[in-house]
Write an enzyme that holds these catalytic residues in place. Sequence first.
Site, PDB file in Angstrom:
ATOM      1  N   ASP A   1      88.027  63.335  72.445  1.00 54.43           N
ATOM      2  CA  ASP A   1      88.639  62.523  71.662  1.00 54.43           C
ATOM      3  C   ASP A   1      89.174  61.378  72.732  1.00 54.43           C
ATOM      4  O   ASP A   1      89.940  61.676  73.759  1.00 54.43           O
ATOM      5  CB  ASP A   1      89.701  63.217  71.083  1.00 54.43           C
TER       6      ASP A   1
ATOM      7  N   GLU B   1      84.604  59.493  72.629  1.00 54.29           N
ATOM      8  CA  GLU B   1      84.918  57.995  72.245  1.00 54.29           C
ATOM      9  C   GLU B   1      85.478  57.101  73.367  1.00 54.29           C
ATOM     10  O   GLU B   1      86.636  57.463  74.018  1.00 54.29           O
ATOM     11  CB  GLU B   1      86.232  58.205  71.395  1.00 54.29           C
TER      12      GLU B   1
END
Length: 873
Positions: free
Chosen positions: A478, A515
């Site tokens: 993340d 990400e």
Amino acid sequence: MNGPLRRTVAAVAMVLCAAALPATPSATAAPAPAAADAQAQWIDRNTVIWKGAEHTAAQLESGAHGIRIRLTPGTLTPAERAAYPHLATYPAFTVDPRDRGLARTALRDRLLATQRRADGQRTTTGVQIPGVLDDLYGARARHAALGPVFHHGRPTLSVWAPTARTVALELDGRTVPMRREDATGIWRVQGTRDWAGKPYRYLVTVWAPTAGKTVTNKVTDPYSTALTADSARSLVTDLDDPKLAPAGWSQLTKPAAVPLRRARIQELQIRDFSVEDRTSRHPGQYLALTDRRSDGMRHLASLARSGTSYVHLLPAFDFATTPERRADQEHPGCDLASYAPDSDSQQDCVGKSAARDAYNWGYDPLHYTVPEGAYASDPEGPARTVEFRRMVQGLNGSGLRTVMDVVYNHTAASGQDPHSVLDRIVPGYYQRLLDDGGVATSTCCSGTAPEHTMMGKLVVDSVVTWAREYKVDGFRFDLMGHHPKANILAVRKALDALTPRKDGVDGKSIVLYGEGWNFGEAANDARFVQATQQNMAGTGIATFSDRARDAVRGGSPFDGDPGIQGFASGLYTDPNSSAGNGSRTEQRARLLHYQDLIKIGLTGNLADYTFTDTTGRRVKGSQLDYNGAPAGYAAAPGDALAYADAHDNETLYDALAYKLPRRTGAADRSRMQVLALATAALSQGPALSQAGSDLLRSKSLDRNSFDSGDWFNALHWNCADGNGFGRGLPPAADNKDKWPYAEPLLADPALRPGCAAISDTSAAYRDLLRIHTTEPAFGLATTARVQSALSFPLSGKDETPGIITMRLGNLVVVLNATPDRQDQTVRDLAGERYALHPVQAHGADRTTRTASYARSSGTFSVPARTAAVFRRG
């Protein structure tokens, strides 16, 4: 606003971050500057940088013992400038050599920087200490084993707390002293065999800047291997204990490893998967993924047979905001099914119990390396370890490898908050601090600092534990752009060292992606070289690509008007009434540019791939514009991950509900869904889809369902239960501005698809997966091979808006997003033998079966809203 910045807006509302609460103090101290006032930074044993200071003599003052460390004006070395680029312009001070021996003692108390200014005024500020802690302790501590470690059945417990005055172990109701290693700052205690399984906490007496006093924190172990319910205590647990291994664990047979560039990934939230599956024996639990006869597992198995290779689980580590005991979990206190499909009553009712219900995505980490208890049959103790392992077995047995979504970029809280673990042990170290001393929150919560030695170590150690002890096959990071590139490469190196003989797993087969957005206080490599999209190119670690995603859907997930269209939602070729689409001329130009972005996406987002764009220019992928950034950034297929939807923002079906003209029928909505999914499924490099997208999954237009409960999130495997559309207006907190657009859509029964549309979509998507899996041309390994094998023969100034034709080895792929049948003539192929791919020619989609090829002219004729694949021979 560019793509990465758009993603940050989603992150802001993604997680409930707890507010700071005061701890119970054990002692008091003299007044100090406010907690966020720490503009001096002690970056190593020799150097202090002080923003806003005069470049004259200063000093550090520590605690009640009156320690004084003299500072003289100095300059940064080249190495210091490289390590702290964001501080390079601030005044630097050199620690007097006579005082350097005081550093270790000074760091264990309140620390201030003081200076007598030229005007006679005395200036005081707090001091940030991560740099000097790394310098003094990091080199030795980084190699130490932390947490519970067993040797011949006897546990040793170790915690890094270099600034603590004392650390003791609270074990099963008694207090046990711990011994400090001066060289590492680690506190240790060796136990006896009977400690195994007992609950414990650390009692850490430490200066807490956010409290302005010395406190004794009772805190769990950051390296916990097991927990009691609601994370109240750590447990002395050996993960190698045979009692924690389900039957067959040591001989677990996994599906064959799939290279990342060929991976097809299904993103799944554990509770969503089964909580409303009436055929599951373990709804909402890890064990639901062992129920091989449930509707959900049957569907995953069918996807696996078609070519899905990985299931990506949303966070399943211990997180902060869900009560783990079922008796403590609240439920909506109303009959949700009784309200109208466009009512605001459902979201109001769900919201009243949201803070204490069983639902959260889990992006609020508490303990990084323990399975979340809310998904276990019993959250008390290590049952969650056994059941997590059984879940991995269940997925592997269904032909699927397992990816974990990991969230090391922030914690649920910081300071003295009860949900703060790291910051209550070494205050001011694990969190990333801004120049004024405040905790960075650009990731939505209290940001961590993986650039610091021991936070970086925690990331590596945690990932290795999940890989070795739980046999996880991949990790999705993340907000990976908030990590240093070096940290993610260290994870890769540590995993590569794992071998089946030594560790029971092949670490080199483990996939990594994340990400790579570029934003916040770390943006543009301000503090270190980030793990962002462009920086990670060539590493074999993929980043999500937002380029084709936006082109396929249209506009931005954060447009005020959600009706702005894209390639797969009717821009120009089937316009809706949205004024945001612009004039017909503007629509045409934007659609053609979108087509270029999708083409680069089909190549794997390659920076050096060269083609003719829709203006007639010969360009590289890196020369194609994406909101001011290069559209192509990958060095090889596998560097960029393609997707049309994920858990963030509206589902693909909901986005199309906003964007397609209201008159669009159910069958055509299904076809546009498949077409959108095809842009990722038929690309080079890895691709991801959100679980249920092949079933037209809806969250009733909710754009941020992290805390929206089962009502809006649950997957519906039985088409008779619908797809989730029309379950009321989505929660007001993140959606109220779109309610005027949502109400008429949710009230329209024509937008609630029946079984035919749902099953047709799923079957057509599985056909695409089968084509991808069986055709080697979709797995090219280098840019050179892609450049040689893949082309867009009809690209250029005369390209038809709404259609992309791709030639790939012995295949031709036509993506027709228009509402009409279209002919695409590739004159160079006249005389060649092509036919619709056998998978589609004998597939479930009758409309696609009508696609044809005229050998004499090289013309491919493709029905409206269809992704068709032709094969030579």
